[in-house]
Each structure stands twice: as C-alpha cells, then as structure tokens.
Design an enzyme around this catalytic site. Structure first.
Site, short mmCIF file in Angstrom:
data_model
loop_
_atom_site.label_atom_id
_atom_site.label_comp_id
_atom_site.label_asym_id
_atom_site.label_seq_id
_atom_site.Cartn_x
_atom_site.Cartn_y
_atom_site.Cartn_z
N GLU A 13 -4.88 -8.70 -0.28
CA GLU A 13 -5.46 -8.45 0.86
C GLU A 13 -7.12 -8.29 0.60
OE1 GLU A 13 -4.21 -5.32 3.61
OE2 GLU A 13 -2.06 -5.88 3.28
N GLU B 49 0.85 -1.15 -0.12
CA GLU B 49 -0.07 -0.15 -0.03
C GLU B 49 0.75 1.43 0.05
OE1 GLU B 49 -3.31 -0.42 2.81
OE2 GLU B 49 -3.99 -1.88 1.97
O1 AHR Z 1 -4.86 -6.14 7.10
C1 AHR Z 1 -4.70 -4.99 7.97
C2 AHR Z 1 -4.29 -4.01 7.11
O2 AHR Z 1 -4.91 -3.39 6.05
C3 AHR Z 1 -2.66 -4.04 6.34
O3 AHR Z 1 -1.90 -3.96 7.30
C4 AHR Z 1 -2.76 -2.85 5.28
O4 AHR Z 1 -1.93 -3.20 4.29
C5 AHR Z 1 -4.14 -2.66 5.14
O5 AHR Z 1 -4.79 -1.43 5.24
#
Ligand code: AHR
Length: 531
Positions: free
Chosen positions: A336, A202
């Site tokens: 994610e 991110e």
């Molecule tokens: O999964 C929790 C968080 O969500 C992670 O650390 C981040 O990459 C995302 O914003």
C-alpha cells in the site's frame, strides 16, 4: 541601405530574435546541461514486474461501479465487469491485483461472496451495505479479463485459520473434494492459481491491534494451515506468503520487522513466508490532509518532499531484513503506497475520493524509481488504489471513465517490468521552493528482455526545463524515442469534461556532433528507449 541603419536594423533583429528565443524558452537558456551516463557493463538485479501491482479494495466506488456494474447494466460489460475499465487496465499489463482489502479483508467472509450471496455491511468504509455480488469468482474473472494475477488477502483479524484454509482449498484443489465440487458447480472446475497471499492486513491497527508477538503466533498458524493445492504451484512456482510488515519508520515498526524476521530466521520446518509487506502513504498531516486539486507550488514541493521519505523507509527496513536474511530470500512488498488527500468536497468521506494531478504522476515516478533502485529486496508493490479510491489509475462516473496522470505513468513504465536494472550516474542538481530543496532530476535505466535499453527521467522542477546529455558506456547513444508527460499547472488534472488535459506526447532526439541531448519540460516524467 545606409550602413548605420543596416546596423540598427540588424541590432534590432538580434534583439527581437533574442527576445523571441527567451520568450519561447527562458528556462532552458538559464540552466546548465546535466550529464547522465548509463553503465551497461554493470547490470543490476531484475526489476520484478510485481513492483507495478495494483490494489482493489471493497471501498467506496473502487469495486462497485469502478469494476462491477452487473450484467444487466447499460454500461457495456462482460459478465458484469465493465469493458472500458478492462481495456484500459489491459494496457498497463497489471502484474497482480491485491484484493479484497485493506481493512476490509480482515472482516471479509468469502462464503458470503459465492453461490447465493449474503448481504452484509462494510463498517470500515462508510458503513454501507456490502452486496457481495462481486466475490471470489467475479474477482478471478476480472483479473483474467485484464491479464493479471491474484494477490489475495486472507482474514486473520476476525476469521479463523479453518475459514482461510477452506478458501484456499476451494480455490486451488484439483481433487474431487466437497469444496472442489462446489467450485465446479459455481462454474470453475479447474483449480485457480493464487500466486500471492497476504496473511492479514495492518494487524497492528485495523487488522486487530496486535502486538508483534501476538501477530507472529497467528502468522505461524496461518502459514502452516493455509495451503495452495494447485499442482502447477508447487516447488519453485509456489505461492508467495506475505506477512504483515511495518507501517512507518518509528520504533514500533522497527520492532515489528525485527520480531518477524528474527523468528523467520529461527523458524522450524512447519512454517514459512516469502514476503514481508510494508505500508507507507504520502500524507503530511492525517488530521488536516492536503487538497488533491486547487493547490500551488508550496504544496507541490511539500508533498514531493514527503514522498521521498520512502527511500529512507525502504533502506531502514531492508537493512533489518538483511541482518536475518542476507540472501534476500524474503521480498519486501510495499503493498500500500501513494498519496492520501482530503476527500473531494461533496463526496462520502468514507469513500476516499480524491483528484489525481500531475503532482501525483511525479510522486508515482519517484516511488517507482525508489523501488527499482532497491530491486534486490523490493520485489512487489501495490499502489493504493486502482479505481476511484485514493491515488487511482482510473476514475468513473456512471458510463464515463477518465484516465488519471498516474495511469499514464504506469503505462509509460511498462517496459521496466521484469527488465534488468542498469546503473545511471548524474548530478541531480537542486530545485528549491521556500525552505524546501529537492533533487531536481531523477532517473533510472533498464534493459528489457529483448535487450532494448530504456531510460526514465523525472524533472521535479515545476518552473524550469532541463537538458540531459546522455552517454552510454562502451557504445554510442544515437537516438532516444518515447513519451513525456507534463501539464500546464502543478495541479493540472483530467476531468470527465476534459479527459485529455494531462496526457503523454511523443518525444524523440537524435545525437548531434556525437552528443544525445534530451530536453525535459518542467514537472515532467519521460520514458525513452535509447539506441
Ligand atoms: O487503502 C485504504 C486503507 O489504508 C486500507 O484499507 C488500509 O490497509 C490502510 O490503512
């Protein structure tokens, strides 16, 4: 018996019998059958097993307590890693584990987690102390114990190319460099395998708030210098380098994908990547997140509607990738995804602890099916997260462990790992709650490596059962055997006191008069093999 009283008794018994049938199964009688046909003559792409990947970040009780208890713990463990969790995860055949983050990765300095450890902080997640007792060797031991593979996220946000390059040399070189000798002194003379490498996380947000152009410059530098030296990972076995990709559907994310993919198409010999990541959580309102338990049908349908947006997101970003990479060399890795609800009352809000209900099981199945239908492009995904964090597989409380409904879905989907996608056609019908209308049924089919045919069926409707009449082109569908997962309420969960409230049960059906009919319970996920 007089004819009139005979008729009366007969009428009464029909009424009673009828009401028993209605009482037993009102919904099925009210619904039509759905015809579903599986076309084995038109096999599609391989459903990459990496679609079933997991994510373990140094966040709350995800690693510490969830995986790592230390070798002097009373909780049974092997070299500090809890045995109950390892046994449960082994059954999922987890293809890869993404580690150490997440936002944590862009503040992680690997040297603090080898040899004599440095105690540091975890400012992203609760501002707690990070003991670094679970470091590189412990992670590699963990994935070895569960039979998985490493997906490392390197620190691009606050680290340097040199730091990341040295981590990879430490992990992968077989040659007697100083770093190799240090690795050997720390217990592992042979090089490790690192099949997947995330170059930042991110970077448009917690990873450093970069513009796409700035990130692109970093990507080309890190991609050039962070090398994998393991002789077993050269040529077509090479490590997959995964660039940071989009985090949603808005214009800034399409720009991001455009920028990276366009540059990749025009790349010079000196840098490359094999994957582009994408993050997408199921959240309706970030300021006022939904509860993970204690909700009703309204919230059930709202969340499932929201999660289906994954389809559009994948389609849109895959289309941009197609423009620059029509041969689909670059994998889209949704590293994610999952539900993100309000923290459980009483928990540390920075630890992202939530419950996991049958709604999450449905959500998992719907997303996995989307990835499978895009298997040509989506060749990896990592649900967030593995243990005790967000949409977890497993929850622990000291020596206790409970498997969540999402865990059961991942276990039921094991036959789809590396299976060949087989198209299915069916009229999904609709399920309506208030102003929300969703497809009632979802399904995918695949042939596993031994040639066995598998069918997954999701009945989104929480109130009505549905019957599916299955046909297979060019052969007979004689029987179905497998498992189904359902629950009594839309927010049914497993707890430490009632760990088996939501668990799969066996299901089977045999063709009658040449027709194979499978009955799906309301709000259920079903996986069967068809023969
Ligand atoms: O999964 C929790 C968080 O969500 C992670 O650390 C981040 O990459 C995302 O914003």
């Amino acid at each position: 018996m007089a004819r009139s009283s005979f008729l009366l008794t007969k009428f009464a018994s029909i009424v009673i019998l009828g009401s028993i049938i209605l009482f037993l199964d009102p919904q099925v009688l009210a619904q039509d059958k759905i015809q579903l046909s599986i076309d084995t003559a038109k096999p599609g792409p391989k459903i990459d097993r990496n679609i079933f990947g997991q994510f373990a970040e140094h966040l709350g009780y995800g690693v510490y307590e969830g995986i790592w208890v230390g070798s002097d713990s009373k909780i049974p463990n092997t070299r500090g890693i809890r045995n109950d969790v390892v046994a449960a995860l082994k059954a999922l055949k987890v293809p890869n584990v993404r580690w150490p983050g997440g936002c944590f990765a862009d503040e992680y300095h690997w040297r603090k987690g080898i040899g004599s450890r440095a105690v540091s902080l975890n400012p992203n997640w609760g501002g707690v102390v990070e003991p670094n007792t679970f470091g590189t060797h412990e992670f590699m031991d963990f994935i070895d114990q569960i039979g998985s593979q490493a997906y490392l996220s390197i620190n691009l946000g606050s680290g340097t190319p040199q730091e990341a390059a040295e981590w990879l040399e430490y992990l992968t070189t077989p040659l007697p460099t100083t770093l190799q000798k240090e690795r050997a002194a720390n217990g592992h003379p042979a090089p490790y395998k690192i099949p997947m490498l995330g170059i930042g996380n991110e970077s448009w947000d917690c990873g450093g708030n970069m513009t796409p152009e700035y990130y692109l410059r970093q990507l080309t530098i890190y991609s050039r210098f962070v090398r994998n030296f393991n002789p077993a990972q050269q040529g077509n076995q090479q490590m997959m380098k995964i660039a940071v990709g989009p985090g949603g559907g808005e214009a800034r994310w399409t720009d991001w994908t455009e920028t990276i993919m366009k540059a990749w198409q025009k790349r010079q010999w000196s840098w490359d990547m094999q994957g582009l990541s994408m993050h997408n959580y199921t959240v309706i309102n970030w300021e006022k997140k939904f509860a993970s338990v204690g909700f009703g049908e309204k919230e059930y349908s709202q969340i499932l509607k929201e999660t289906l947006k994954m389809e559009d997101l994948v389609t849109r970003h895959a289309a941009i990738m197609d423009k620059y990479d029509p041969e689909k060399k670059i994998a889209l890795v949704v590293d994610e995804w999952g539900s993100w609800y309000a923290p459980l009352p009483g928990s540390n809000p920075g630890f992202l602890v939530q419950q996991n209900s049958i709604r999450d099981a449905m959500l998992a199945a719907l997303n996995l099916n989307i990835f499978a239908r895009h298997a040509e492009r989506v060749r990896g995904s990592n649900i967030a997260q593995m243990i005790n964090v967000l949409q977890a597989m497993i929850m622990t409380d000291k020596e206790k462990m409970v498997l969540t409904p999402t865990y059961h879905v991942f276990k039921m989907y094991v036959p789809f790992q590396d299976a060949t996608f087989i198209p299915v056609t069916f009229n999904a019908g609709t399920y309506t709650n208030g102003d929300i209308t969703l497809p009632r049924v979802d399904a995918i089919a695949a042939k596993d490596t031994s040639g066995k045919l598998w069918l997954e069926l999701t009945n989104v409707d929480p109130n009505n059962a549905v019957e599916i009449e299955v046909s297979v082109t060019g052969s007979n569908a004689n029987s179905a055997t497998g498992e189904t997962l359902t629950a009594s309420k839309v927010d049914s969960v497993n707890t430490f006191d009632a760990p088996n409230a939501v668990k799969p049960r066996s299901i089977s059906a045999k063709a009658q008069n040449g027709k194979l009919t499978i009955k799906l319970d309301p709000k259920s996920v079903t996986v069967v093999s068809i023969s």
